[in-house]
Write an enzyme that holds these catalytic residues in place. Structure first.
Site, PDB file in Angstrom:
ATOM      1  CE  LYS A   9       3.825   4.057  14.761  1.00  0.00           C
ATOM      2  NZ  LYS A   9       2.381   4.069  14.564  1.00  0.00           N
ATOM      3  N   GLY A  30       3.047   8.812  11.056  1.00  0.00           N
ATOM      4  CA  GLY A  30       2.586   8.971   9.669  1.00  0.00           C
ATOM      5  C   GLY A  30       3.168  10.206   9.022  1.00  0.00           C
ATOM      6  N   GLY A  48     -10.736   0.200   7.113  1.00  0.00           N
ATOM      7  CA  GLY A  48      -9.368   0.070   6.588  1.00  0.00           C
ATOM      8  C   GLY A  48      -8.308   0.602   7.536  1.00  0.00           C
ATOM      9  CD  GLU A  80       9.524  12.925  10.066  1.00  0.00           C
ATOM     10  OE1 GLU A  80      10.450  13.726  10.116  1.00  0.00           O
ATOM     11  OE2 GLU A  80       8.866  12.592  11.088  1.00  0.00           O
ATOM     12  N   GLY A  91      -2.579   5.411   7.234  1.00  0.00           N
ATOM     13  CA  GLY A  91      -3.220   5.549   5.929  1.00  0.00           C
ATOM     14  C   GLY A  91      -2.176   5.660   4.829  1.00  0.00           C
ATOM     15  CB  THR A 142      -0.885  -0.010   1.271  1.00  0.00           C
ATOM     16  OG1 THR A 142      -1.504  -1.288   1.336  1.00  0.00           O
ATOM     17  CG2 THR A 142      -1.927   1.054   1.239  1.00  0.00           C
ATOM     18  CE  LYS A 175       4.920   0.537  12.548  1.00  0.00           C
ATOM     19  NZ  LYS A 175       3.779   1.037  11.829  1.00  0.00           N
TER      20      LYS A 175
HETATM   21  N1  HSE Z   1      -0.504   0.490  12.372  1.00  0.00           N
HETATM   22  C1  HSE Z   1      -0.001   1.823  12.480  1.00  0.00           C
HETATM   23  C2  HSE Z   1      -1.034   2.705  13.159  1.00  0.00           C
HETATM   24  C3  HSE Z   1       0.334   2.360  11.114  1.00  0.00           C
HETATM   25  O1  HSE Z   1      -2.194   2.306  13.263  1.00  0.00           O
HETATM   26  O2  HSE Z   1      -0.702   3.790  13.608  1.00  0.00           O
HETATM   27  C4  HSE Z   1       1.211   3.563  11.145  1.00  0.00           C
HETATM   28  O3  HSE Z   1       2.415   3.339  11.821  1.00  0.00           O
END
Ligand code: HSE
Length: 426
Positions: free
Chosen positions: A200, A129, A182, A124, A297, A14, A100
């Site tokens: 993170k 995101g 999604g 980054e 996303g 994606t 991450k």
């Molecule tokens: N699975 C992660 C989230 C995607 O929902 O934040 C982005 O790191």
């Protein structure tokens, strides 16, 4: 002089598809910023892709290609991602990743390799995101002594918590809703168990304090056993429930945790809904700095990866990438971590009690362990002879509170079910 910046992309899922799309759609923007066009020369994936002219089956063919200037790793997970990053850096390639998990687990190896081979790795998109929090922390706040990092760092769990809060639905129903929108994987365990947030937080903390804070140093609790009853009760007390990653410098070490927390309705975090993330970084001189944006996303993540490609390409064009390390990692810096039992906070406690006469027993046990009560609310006894007591504590040491609750939970004549405890963050 280079005619192009040649990118090799490993992982065409994606986010990978989003990266190719943005690089093509925004090529004039990239050219204006870099001075040379950026083009995707090769794409590696497990299966053949819809761009057969770019397809490469073996990632090592990309690493070995002398024309490739920059490798983008978007396969996620630990292996072969770690091998790709290490081999690429050792081969003198500059790298962009959104991974991450691999960064948090192999921080030492990855940044030592980058420094030794004078290459750069940008990441980054691994945190928040599209939010430029890595750049914000490492560059925008370069002068700061960082005191605190607190964040809503996971879009999936924030989406689930928003659904529970807005619609009064259970965790299970909210998870289904996130999956159909999604925003949750078929297997969402890393997100809902708090592991993704811990990875993170480990990245931001390592960056902030210059050593390596490991995800396993962080006390982690996810959202999967959160009861809708507590979400609704705490709303009436003026709070929203958010999954917060928190790193706080104290005189005895950095206090690190990931857990569902209560945040005041009027705090900025309370307005962060659905897949949005927010990070508050507090510096000694800057005070609070707030970052906000879409944390999950395709397009937000891909946009962040492309920003890294552009920023790194500026150095590649001038042959200066990696000469000055982007992450100044010093393995000699050992960061002291506060044992989780010594962490201090206020808590919301919910006791399902059997009758009114147990109140003095509860307050007695809390008092014995030095847990001081800030407020107490008791509901009427219902037909089945049960009532609820809600206690908000003053700031208390976690170990003491846990000892008190253990004793209360073990006394069947006091509570009908396990006492619910939620940290009050702000
Ligand atoms: N699975 C992660 C989230 C995607 O929902 O934040 C982005 O790191």
């Amino acid at each position: 002089m280079k005619q192009y910046i040649n990118v090799g992309l490993i992982g065409y899922g994606t986010v990978g598809k989003g990266v190719v799309k943005i690089l093509e759609e925004n090529k004039k923007i990239a050219l204006r910023k870099v001075g040379k066009p950026i083009r995707v020369k090769s794409i590696c994936d497990l299966r053949p892709i819809d761009r057969p002219e770019l397809y490469v089956k073996n990632f090592r063919d990309i690493i070995k290609d002398p024309e490739i200037d920059l490798i983008v790793e978007l396969i996620g997970g630990y292996e072969p991602a770690r091998t790709i990053l290490i081999e690429a850096l050792k081969a003198g390639k500059n790298v962009v990743t959104a991974n991450k998990a691999v960064l948090a687990k192999y921080w030492d190896q990855i940044f030592t390799t980058a420094q030794d081979s004078q290459t750069s790795i940008y990441y980054e998109a691994s945190v928040g995101g599209v939010i430029p929090v890595v750049q914000g922390l490492s560059k925008g706040l370069a002068s700061e002594e960082i005191l605190e990092i607190k964040g809503i760092l996971n879009g999936t769990t924030n989406f689930i918590l928003s659904e529970m809060t807005k619609n009064g639905i259970t965790y299970e129903d909210a998870l289904k809703s996130a999956q159909s929108a999604g925003f949750a994987e078929a297997d969402p365990s890393f997100d809902v168990n708090g592991i993704d947030t811990a990875n993170k937080l480990a990245i931001l903390s390592s960056l902030a304090w210059g050593g390596w804070i490991k995800a396993k140093d962080i006390s982690v609790k996810g959202i999967s056993d959160l009861d809708i009853e507590d979400v609704l009760i705490t709303q009436n007390f003026g709070y929203d429930v958010k999954l917060i990653g928190s790193a706080e410098k104290t005189k005895d070490g950095v206090d690190l945790s990931v857990q569902p927390c209560l945040v005041n309705h009027d705090h900025a975090f309370a307005t962060v809904e659905n897949e949005y993330n927010a990070v508050m970084i507090t510096g000694k001189d800057s005070d609070d700095v707030l970052f906000y944006g879409k944390g999950a996303g395709q397009q937000p993540a891909a946009s962040s990866v492309v920003s890294d490609i552009i920023n790194l390409s500026k150095f590649i064009v001038t042959n200066t990438a990696g000469i000055i390390p982007d992450v100044v990692y010093d393995k000699k810096i050992k960061i002291k971590v506060l044992p989780s039992g010594k962490s201090k906070a206020s808590y919301y406690l919910r006791f399902a009690i059997l009758d009114k006469h147990v109140l003095s027993k509860i307050s007695g046990i809390l008092g014995k362990f030095k847990v001081s009560i800030a407020s107490l609310t008791q509901s009427d006894i219902s037909d089945n002879g049960c009532a609820q007591i809600i206690i908000i504590t003053h700031k208390t040491c976690r170990k003491n509170l846990e000892k008190a609750l253990k004793q209360i939970n073990a006394t069947k004549s006091i509570v009908k079910s396990k006492v619910v405890k939620i940290k009050i963050e702000i």
